[in-house]
Design an enzyme around this catalytic site. Sequence first.
Site, short mmCIF file in Angstrom:
data_model
loop_
_atom_site.label_atom_id
_atom_site.label_comp_id
_atom_site.label_asym_id
_atom_site.label_seq_id
_atom_site.Cartn_x
_atom_site.Cartn_y
_atom_site.Cartn_z
CD GLU A 66 -2.78 1.18 2.50
OE1 GLU A 66 -3.81 1.86 2.44
OE2 GLU A 66 -2.48 0.48 3.48
CE LYS A 150 -7.73 1.76 3.32
NZ LYS A 150 -6.51 2.32 3.95
CB CYS A 191 -5.07 -1.24 4.28
SG CYS A 191 -4.25 -1.09 5.90
#
Length: 315
Positions: A66, A150, A191
């Site tokens: 990331e 995301k 994440c």
Amino acid sequence: MTSPPEFKQFRLALLQMGSSTGITENSTETDIKVANLKHARDMIDRAANASSISDNGKPDLIVLPECFNSPYGHIHFPVYAETIGFTPGQEYNMETTQSQSVKMLSDAALHHRVWLIGGSIPERDAADGKLYNTCTVFSPEGKLVAIHRKVHLFDIDIPGQIKFTESETLTGGSSTSFFDTDFARIGLGICYDVRFPELAMIAARKGCQVIIYPGAFNMTTGPLHWELLQRARAVDNQVFFSMCSPARDPKAGYKAYGHSMVVDPLGEVLGQAQEHEEILYFTIDPKPFHAARAGIPVTVQRRFDVYPDVSSGVA
């Protein structure tokens, strides 16, 4: 939706990338991005050349962590953001792209003829200027074939330990993402997305045999939940699950936990890094996938007459 490809054995490399040695206290944001992109390319080259040091051959799929091209922090995202301009279902024009990172990743994938998950980078939408934390995927032909923005933003406040608010500068994505290779269908997330089991459930029910999230847990949440969440998502969905972290930098404002890993469909950790920079190699064998689903057949035992199917109606 088309059926997923036949799940075949493949080689996977996770690049737990550390800070570039070319960065100094006098480096500008431009200097830092250039150094990070060079370092990422060097690590891709090393991973792809693994056939020269291993009998197992070079990886079929390489994964970066990331925010590999920038420091991780909401104040940095607007400075390092790049315009990608990808539209699903349309051929992406690599000749006219404005993104330095996309150009580098495309060239690396094409040069080494590998699939490449380009971690994530801050992205600025060309239409409205909104910022996203975006994962890019490249085929062995160097084509940008998928992105994932995301979905769940990292807004947490653990008193006395950590406070972080991605939403100060980022916008959450609004779609699920997967892509097909010649060896597997692979689901994507980033994440904090791992804390929301619905996203992985949807990917698995759309036929993904493997799910990969670039991620950067910290020194508070990492020891608590990094391994636990990956094992949970793998067992929940009887898939291979993997997260690729940056290496830990003691001098950084945000200290990543590291410990990039792969978990099999029965919840066994196949291997993990420590905190330092490292390249991990795995052979992903479909046998545990089929064995898990045959022996504990939850995929055909769900009771959608009792509770809803979260994947229903999701494109």
